[in-house]
Design a protein around this motif. Structure first.
Motif, short mmCIF file in Angstrom:
data_model
loop_
_atom_site.label_atom_id
_atom_site.label_comp_id
_atom_site.label_asym_id
_atom_site.label_seq_id
_atom_site.Cartn_x
_atom_site.Cartn_y
_atom_site.Cartn_z
N LEU A 85 0.93 -1.29 0.07
CA LEU A 85 0.02 0.04 -0.11
C LEU A 85 0.85 1.22 0.08
O LEU A 85 0.72 2.20 -0.77
CB LEU A 85 -0.90 -0.15 1.27
CG LEU A 85 -2.38 -0.88 1.09
CD1 LEU A 85 -2.91 -1.01 2.34
CD2 LEU A 85 -2.83 -0.27 0.06
N ALA A 86 1.81 1.32 0.71
CA ALA A 86 2.86 2.49 0.87
C ALA A 86 3.37 2.59 -0.38
O ALA A 86 3.73 3.67 -0.90
CB ALA A 86 3.81 2.33 1.87
N ALA A 87 4.02 1.53 -1.01
CA ALA A 87 4.73 1.61 -2.40
C ALA A 87 3.69 2.10 -3.21
O ALA A 87 4.01 3.02 -4.33
CB ALA A 87 5.31 0.22 -2.71
N GLY A 88 2.51 1.69 -3.38
CA GLY A 88 1.45 1.55 -4.45
C GLY A 88 1.15 3.21 -4.38
O GLY A 88 0.93 3.57 -5.31
N THR A 89 0.91 3.67 -2.96
CA THR A 89 0.55 5.05 -2.77
C THR A 89 1.61 6.12 -3.47
O THR A 89 1.08 7.05 -4.14
CB THR A 89 0.36 5.43 -1.49
OG1 THR A 89 -0.62 4.51 -0.90
CG2 THR A 89 -0.03 6.81 -1.15
N ILE A 90 2.74 5.82 -3.30
CA ILE A 90 4.01 6.68 -3.79
C ILE A 90 3.95 6.57 -5.36
O ILE A 90 3.86 7.62 -6.01
CB ILE A 90 5.41 6.14 -3.43
CG1 ILE A 90 5.48 6.45 -1.89
CG2 ILE A 90 6.39 6.96 -4.18
CD1 ILE A 90 6.73 5.84 -1.41
#
Length: 472
Positions: free
Chosen positions: A48-53
């Motif tokens: 989720l963190a990588a995808g948000t970036i």
């Protein structure tokens, strides 16, 4: 057609599938277990963190591309937003990292194919380089159509995997046994604590790398601005669904302690899930999908590297030879260069004893961090100028980055945090140091190259319709 004008012809579906084809590579099928092993089910937070970036970066690209669709995409945005030195550095970082990875992809695919047919791996490697080189030399609409259907095979496989996974979780498939949510209940959602999530983030941080190909290809679409906006929205949604959906299925069906780095298709968590469903010949099927994933990514990135080189040459940041196109608007010289360099990188991969290869692959591992950082700074600098330009026309930006300037600043902070996290890991820190060394060398090279041509490296290129004074 002029001797340096690219053609058009790509559709939104072509752009979307190119983004998927470049992003959904062998790393998804073979590397997913690394992040899951480190973080357990909480790897979802890392994705989720990588995808948000990635979503925020694509939003920035959509905003800038809606005003300035260009074959050099983010490299040209850096040229306009930061200065010529930044456009030079970012363009060359991306090109060098891409051609380095091209060799690794072909080497990986040819190893599988060579084993299938009992031939030396260099034979299928040579065939692949020649074949996909020829595909890239097609008219861009024909290339886009080929890549659409080629990447579609991977997408169809992922859709089938998600359907089978959901059926396993719900107990619909007869004879299949699954623990489902009991795995999370027994082992915990975050079994290795926040440190495990950090390790998982490090493993999946660049999972969405390649999505930026969409912005490069938009310049050759029939309606560049509209196509880019639509492709940005659809690509981000689809990749998020495929990645997060696949990972969710895996963590609900397989104990995280049984997963790790997959050295073969048999070790892939995707293979293990399909085996639960009783699907025959899973390993062979998964090997075929991995080969297709590698080749599709190679095809899309061969395209991207040639367009970045064409853009650099157009801006006098690479030899002018590479601005040459044929009567169909295909950049023959730039494509030929990418084909030749990828062949050299394949050879170096087979020799496996080159310090240059190790340096390029290490620097490529962290180059996405550099490229995304430049994108964020470019958007931050360009936003006021783009708004002023659009207001002068009585219009608004067609697509905007959210919560300005704080959304971009938060993205930059996240990228800096990721860099610091990389410093805590031995292998990742080598990648970061290698990328930093490459950037340092390129900044000096760019400064000297521009100065030699009488160009001030800190000057900026005006936006279309913008006065020169607005760039200062």
């Amino acid at each position: 057609m002029s001797n340096n004008s690219l053609s058009s012809g790509l559709k939104v579906r072509h752009l979307t599938m190119m983004g998927l084809g470049s992003t959904i590579g062998a790393g998804l099928f073979l590397g997913t277990g690394v992040g899951i092993q480190a973080a357990g089910p909480a790897v979802l937070l890392a994705y989720l963190a990588a995808g948000t970036i990635a979503i925020l970066i694509m939003r920035m690209l959509g905003e800038m591309g809606s005003v300035l669709p260009a074959s050099g995409s983010f490299s040209e945005y850096a040229d306009v937003g930061i200065g010529h030195w930044a456009g030079f550095t970012q363009g060359w970082v991306y090109w060098l990292a891409t051609v380095a990875v091209l060799g690794a992809e072909i080497t990986g695919a040819s190893a599988f194919v060579g084993a299938w047919f009992g031939v030396a791996p260099w034979i299928p490697a040579l065939i692949f380089v020649v074949f996909f080189g020829a595909v890239n030399l097609l008219r861009v609409r024909a290339f886009g159509e080929f890549e659409f259907w080629f990447a579609f095979i991977k997408v169809a496989m992922l859709i089938a995997f998600l359907v089978i996974g959901v059926c396993l979780i719900l107990g619909i498939i007869p004879g299949a046994t699954t623990a489902g949510l009991e795995l999370i209940r027994d082992e915990g959602f975050m079994p290795n604590g926040i440190g495990g999530v950090a390790g998982g983030l490090l493993a999946v941080a660049f999972a969405f790398g390649g999505i930026e190909v969409v912005a490069i290809a938009a310049a050759e679409s029939d309606q560049p601005k509209k196509s880019l906006i639509n492709a940005v929205r659809s690509t981000v949604t689809r990749i998020s669904v495929f990645y997060l959906g696949s990972v969710l299925v895996i963590i609900l069906l397989l104990p995280y302690s049984t997963l790790g780095a997959a050295k073969s298709a048999a070790d892939s968590p995707f293979s293990k899930v399909l085996e639960l469903a009783g699907i025959p010949s899973v390993v062979g099927f998964m090997e075929a999908i991995i080969v297709l994933a590698l080749l599709s990514a190679f095809n899309a990135q061969l395209y991207a590297s040639s367009r970045i080189m064409f853009s650099l040459a157009e801006r006098h940041q690479a030899p002018r030879l590479f601005t040459r196109v044929d009567s169909r608007g295909v950049p023959i010289a730039a494509i030929t260069l990418s084909i030749a360099i990828s062949a050299v990188m394949v050879l170096l991969n087979f020799l496996d004893d080159s310090w240059l290869l190790r340096f390029m692959l290490n620097s490529a591992g962290a180059s996405l961090l550099i490229v995304w950082g430049f994108i964020a700074v470019s958007q931050l600098r360009l936003r006021p100028r783009m708004e002023a330009l659009m207001q002068g026309r009585g219009e608004e930006l067609p697509i905007k980055m959210w919560v300005q300037p704080w959304g971009t600043l938060a993205t930059l902070a996240a990228l800096i945090g990721l860099a610091l996290l990389m410093l805590s890991d031995a292998a990742a820190s080598i990648q970061l140091y290698s990328a930093a060394a490459m950037v340092f060398i390129l900044i000096i090279a760019g400064w000297l190259t521009l100065k030699a041509q009488g160009i001030n490296p800190t000057d900026k290129t005006p936006l279309p319709g913008e006065s020169l004074s607005a760039t200062r």
